[in-house]
Motif scaffolding. Structure first.
Motif, short mmCIF file in Angstrom:
data_model
loop_
_atom_site.label_atom_id
_atom_site.label_comp_id
_atom_site.label_asym_id
_atom_site.label_seq_id
_atom_site.Cartn_x
_atom_site.Cartn_y
_atom_site.Cartn_z
N LYS A 49 -1.04 -16.79 2.66
CA LYS A 49 -0.16 -17.81 3.23
C LYS A 49 0.61 -18.54 2.12
CE LYS A 49 -0.26 -21.68 6.43
NZ LYS A 49 -1.09 -22.53 7.28
N GLU A 50 -0.06 -18.80 1.01
CA GLU A 50 0.56 -19.50 -0.12
C GLU A 50 1.51 -18.61 -0.91
OE1 GLU A 50 -2.50 -21.04 -2.63
OE2 GLU A 50 -3.43 -22.19 -1.01
N ASN A 51 1.28 -17.31 -0.92
CA ASN A 51 2.01 -16.42 -1.82
C ASN A 51 2.89 -15.38 -1.14
OD1 ASN A 51 0.94 -17.14 -4.63
ND2 ASN A 51 -0.90 -17.03 -3.36
N GLN A 52 2.84 -15.29 0.17
CA GLN A 52 3.57 -14.23 0.85
C GLN A 52 5.08 -14.33 0.66
OE1 GLN A 52 2.51 -13.53 4.92
NE2 GLN A 52 3.11 -11.41 4.71
N ASP A 53 5.63 -15.55 0.67
CA ASP A 53 7.07 -15.69 0.46
C ASP A 53 7.48 -15.12 -0.90
OD1 ASP A 53 7.45 -16.86 2.92
OD2 ASP A 53 7.45 -18.91 2.14
N LYS B 140 9.74 -8.06 -3.06
CA LYS B 140 10.00 -6.82 -2.31
C LYS B 140 11.47 -6.70 -1.93
CE LYS B 140 8.57 -4.25 1.77
NZ LYS B 140 7.69 -4.23 2.94
N SER B 141 12.05 -7.77 -1.43
CA SER B 141 13.44 -7.72 -0.98
C SER B 141 14.42 -7.48 -2.12
CB SER B 141 13.81 -9.00 -0.23
OG SER B 141 13.87 -10.10 -1.12
N HIS B 142 14.01 -7.82 -3.33
CA HIS B 142 14.87 -7.59 -4.50
C HIS B 142 14.50 -6.31 -5.24
CE1 HIS B 142 15.82 -11.79 -3.71
NE2 HIS B 142 16.97 -11.52 -4.32
N SER C 228 11.97 -5.45 -6.83
CA SER C 228 11.51 -5.83 -8.16
C SER C 228 10.42 -4.89 -8.68
CB SER C 228 10.94 -7.26 -8.10
OG SER C 228 10.28 -7.59 -9.29
N SER C 229 10.47 -4.63 -9.96
CA SER C 229 9.41 -3.82 -10.57
C SER C 229 8.07 -4.57 -10.53
CB SER C 229 9.76 -3.44 -12.01
OG SER C 229 9.94 -4.60 -12.80
N LEU C 230 8.13 -5.89 -10.43
CA LEU C 230 6.90 -6.66 -10.29
C LEU C 230 6.23 -6.34 -8.95
CD1 LEU C 230 8.12 -10.13 -11.59
CD2 LEU C 230 6.76 -8.43 -12.83
N TYR C 231 7.05 -6.17 -7.91
CA TYR C 231 6.50 -5.81 -6.61
C TYR C 231 5.89 -4.41 -6.67
CZ TYR C 231 5.90 -4.75 -1.72
OH TYR C 231 5.35 -4.38 -0.53
N THR C 232 6.58 -3.51 -7.35
CA THR C 232 6.08 -2.14 -7.48
C THR C 232 4.68 -2.15 -8.10
OG1 THR C 232 8.33 -1.36 -7.76
CG2 THR C 232 6.58 0.13 -8.44
N ARG C 233 4.46 -3.09 -8.99
CA ARG C 233 3.17 -3.20 -9.67
C ARG C 233 2.04 -3.62 -8.73
NH1 ARG C 233 1.85 -4.20 -15.22
NH2 ARG C 233 -0.11 -5.30 -15.39
N VAL C 234 2.32 -4.51 -7.80
CA VAL C 234 1.26 -5.05 -6.93
C VAL C 234 1.25 -4.43 -5.53
CG1 VAL C 234 1.18 -7.25 -8.15
CG2 VAL C 234 2.62 -7.03 -6.13
N MET C 235 2.29 -3.70 -5.18
CA MET C 235 2.44 -3.18 -3.82
C MET C 235 1.24 -2.35 -3.34
SD MET C 235 3.40 -0.21 -1.97
CE MET C 235 4.20 0.78 -3.18
N PRO C 236 0.72 -1.41 -4.13
CA PRO C 236 -0.39 -0.61 -3.59
C PRO C 236 -1.61 -1.47 -3.21
CG PRO C 236 0.49 0.40 -5.58
CD PRO C 236 1.13 -0.95 -5.45
N ILE C 237 -1.93 -2.43 -4.04
CA ILE C 237 -3.09 -3.30 -3.76
C ILE C 237 -2.80 -4.18 -2.56
CG2 ILE C 237 -4.65 -5.04 -4.71
CD1 ILE C 237 -4.71 -2.26 -6.15
#
Length: 88
Positions: free
Chosen positions: A13-17, A23-25, A27-36
């Motif tokens: 709830k605190e971090n989803q935005d 994700k919407s951008h 970002s390679s940062l999202y790629t890093r955490v997406m599988p988990i």
């Protein structure tokens, strides 16, 4: 296990935005955490729907995944706020 699920839902709830922003951008940062992120959301769905037997292995996967995701998102936010002066 329900306590872990509640803890994850509060954290989410605190971090989803922030995660959805990454994700919407594309970002390679999202790629890093997406599988988990995806695995934890799938496990959360299974836990809430009680469609899946909660084994010791599932609990361990959930715990380790939460720790990793929390650590990575916290680090990303820390860099963005302190190094790039981007308020989150």
């Amino acid at each position: 296990m329900n306590e872990l699920a509640k803890e994850y839902k509060l954290w989410l709830k605190e971090n989803q935005d922030f995660i959805l922003h990454l994700k919407s951008h594309d970002s390679s940062l999202y790629t890093r955490v997406m599988p988990i992120y995806e695995v934890l959301n799938h496990l959360l769905f299974d836990i809430e729907e009680e469609n899946h037997e909660i084994t010791e292995d599932i609990v361990k996967i959930f715990q380790v995944g939460m720790e990793y995701l929390h650590s990575q998102i916290y680090t990303c936010k820390l860099y963005l706020e302190n190094t790039f002066q981007i308020e989150i």
